[in-house]
Design a protein around this motif. Sequence first.
Motif, PDB file in Angstrom:
ATOM      1  N   TRP A 260       0.815  -1.221   0.000  1.00 10.74           N
ATOM      2  CA  TRP A 260       0.000   0.000   0.000  1.00 10.74           C
ATOM      3  C   TRP A 260       0.851   1.275   0.000  1.00 10.74           C
ATOM      4  O   TRP A 260       0.338   2.374   0.165  1.00 10.74           O
ATOM      5  CB  TRP A 260      -0.948  -0.028   1.207  1.00 10.74           C
ATOM      6  N   GLY A 261       2.140   1.126  -0.167  1.00  8.81           N
ATOM      7  CA  GLY A 261       3.011   2.284  -0.276  1.00  8.81           C
ATOM      8  C   GLY A 261       3.206   3.013   1.052  1.00  8.81           C
ATOM      9  O   GLY A 261       2.895   2.498   2.134  1.00  8.81           O
ATOM     10  N   PHE A 262       3.710   4.245   0.937  1.00  5.50           N
ATOM     11  CA  PHE A 262       4.043   5.039   2.116  1.00  5.50           C
ATOM     12  C   PHE A 262       3.484   6.452   1.972  1.00  5.50           C
ATOM     13  O   PHE A 262       3.311   6.944   0.850  1.00  5.50           O
ATOM     14  CB  PHE A 262       5.564   5.111   2.306  1.00  5.50           C
ATOM     15  N   ILE A 263       3.213   7.079   3.092  1.00  2.00           N
ATOM     16  CA  ILE A 263       2.732   8.464   3.102  1.00  2.00           C
ATOM     17  C   ILE A 263       3.730   9.343   3.845  1.00  2.00           C
ATOM     18  O   ILE A 263       4.447   8.883   4.735  1.00  2.00           O
ATOM     19  CB  ILE A 263       1.346   8.574   3.769  1.00  2.00           C
ATOM     20  N   ASP A 264       3.772  10.620   3.480  1.00  2.00           N
ATOM     21  CA  ASP A 264       4.602  11.582   4.213  1.00  2.00           C
ATOM     22  C   ASP A 264       3.942  11.926   5.533  1.00  2.00           C
ATOM     23  O   ASP A 264       2.709  12.008   5.641  1.00  2.00           O
ATOM     24  CB  ASP A 264       4.791  12.869   3.404  1.00  2.00           C
ATOM     25  N   THR A 265       4.760  12.147   6.559  1.00  2.00           N
ATOM     26  CA  THR A 265       4.270  12.647   7.845  1.00  2.00           C
ATOM     27  C   THR A 265       4.896  14.030   8.080  1.00  2.00           C
ATOM     28  O   THR A 265       5.822  14.433   7.367  1.00  2.00           O
ATOM     29  CB  THR A 265       4.653  11.706   9.000  1.00  2.00           C
ATOM     30  N   PRO A 266       4.433  14.761   9.095  1.00  2.00           N
ATOM     31  CA  PRO A 266       5.050  16.066   9.392  1.00  2.00           C
ATOM     32  C   PRO A 266       6.460  15.958   9.959  1.00  2.00           C
ATOM     33  O   PRO A 266       7.164  16.961  10.070  1.00  2.00           O
ATOM     34  CB  PRO A 266       4.097  16.676  10.429  1.00  2.00           C
ATOM     35  N   ALA A 267       6.877  14.752  10.335  1.00  2.00           N
ATOM     36  CA  ALA A 267       8.182  14.580  10.976  1.00  2.00           C
ATOM     37  C   ALA A 267       9.308  14.585   9.952  1.00  2.00           C
ATOM     38  O   ALA A 267       9.105  14.332   8.765  1.00  2.00           O
ATOM     39  CB  ALA A 267       8.207  13.294  11.788  1.00  2.00           C
ATOM     40  N   ARG A 268      10.508  14.874  10.436  1.00  2.00           N
ATOM     41  CA  ARG A 268      11.718  14.858   9.626  1.00  2.00           C
ATOM     42  C   ARG A 268      12.786  14.046  10.350  1.00  2.00           C
ATOM     43  O   ARG A 268      12.878  14.077  11.572  1.00  2.00           O
ATOM     44  CB  ARG A 268      12.259  16.280   9.404  1.00  2.00           C
ATOM     45  N   LEU A 269      13.570  13.326   9.552  1.00  2.00           N
ATOM     46  CA  LEU A 269      14.789  12.768  10.120  1.00  2.00           C
ATOM     47  C   LEU A 269      15.777  13.921  10.200  1.00  2.00           C
ATOM     48  O   LEU A 269      16.046  14.594   9.198  1.00  2.00           O
ATOM     49  CB  LEU A 269      15.340  11.656   9.241  1.00  2.00           C
ATOM     50  N   ALA A 270      16.309  14.168  11.383  1.00  2.00           N
ATOM     51  CA  ALA A 270      17.180  15.330  11.571  1.00  2.00           C
ATOM     52  C   ALA A 270      18.303  15.008  12.542  1.00  2.00           C
ATOM     53  O   ALA A 270      18.161  14.156  13.429  1.00  2.00           O
ATOM     54  CB  ALA A 270      16.377  16.524  12.084  1.00  2.00           C
ATOM     55  N   LEU A 271      19.414  15.684  12.342  1.00  2.00           N
ATOM     56  CA  LEU A 271      20.550  15.587  13.250  1.00  2.00           C
ATOM     57  C   LEU A 271      20.564  16.847  14.104  1.00  2.00           C
ATOM     58  O   LEU A 271      20.702  17.957  13.592  1.00  2.00           O
ATOM     59  CB  LEU A 271      21.855  15.470  12.460  1.00  2.00           C
ATOM     60  N   TRP A 272      20.403  16.673  15.415  1.00  2.00           N
ATOM     61  CA  TRP A 272      20.413  17.790  16.369  1.00  2.00           C
ATOM     62  C   TRP A 272      21.801  17.856  16.999  1.00  2.00           C
ATOM     63  O   TRP A 272      22.300  16.851  17.498  1.00  2.00           O
ATOM     64  CB  TRP A 272      19.385  17.560  17.469  1.00  2.00           C
TER      65      TRP A 272
END
Length: 295
Positions: A260-272
């Motif tokens: 069924w594929g994938f959807i975007d979420t508001p989250a981001r992979l990020a380096l803090w």
Amino acid sequence: MKSGLPPLNALRAFEAVARLGSLKQAASELNVTHGAISRQIRQLEEQLDLSLLAKDGRGVKLTDAGLRLRDAAGEAFERLRSTCAELRREAEERPFVLGCPGSLLARWFIPRLDRLQRELPELNLQLSASEGELDPRRPGIDATLLFAEPPWPGDMQVYELATERIGPVLSSRHARHAELAGQAAGVLLGEPLLHTASRPQAWPQWAAAQGLAPAGLKLGQGFEHLYYLLEAAAAGLGVAIAPQLLVADDLAAGRLSAPWGFIDTPARLALWARRDDPRSERLAAWLRHELQRAP
């Protein structure tokens, strides 16, 4: 009688002139004008109430007082330069401690760790795994890699790396794999779904994006950590939901499928990271490049 040290900028200017034997060369080394060096020397002489330099043809020479100050200032500034160089070297050699959720660490980062160590050997990376809420500001951590939603804090350097995408996955070992995989996403309503306490919003978020009523979802076996959830899905125990990044290798190997594929979420992979550590920028650049590679 005046006491205490004269202005350090004036002492620095004098030390450079005494060491190089030239106002012009001192100005070049300190990246200031010839006139600025002359003013600093005059200020120093006024503070000490004596002459440090005397004209010598077209150049200058040190007076007896200048010779004494040259020796003391030269020793002091050389010790400072040596100590600062040593501190910088120690900072570069100390381990770079990266915090990371255990599931992200196990399923994506560790399989790429050998390549990272070959391509950034100077990083001297040390990993710190954790589940649940991660605090990027906790002592002993230089940077933290995690999925999170903006806005970002103003007191940290945050490198956005990729948009989080989530979707259902299952294994061909699932008893109803062929039946489920051949139908639209609505087939998962009423299906006992594998889930994890660390991402309770994942299934409802996905359902809403598909135009499905989240209330129609039926949750089955739950797991404390995402890693165990995906191992259960790979064993054929049910349909799980996960970030695409964490199942990319499994999809490429055929261990899992995502019908069924994938959807975007508001989250981001990020380096803090802390703002004063250039190693974080090098790691962020490597991560961006790595995310562009095929699984």
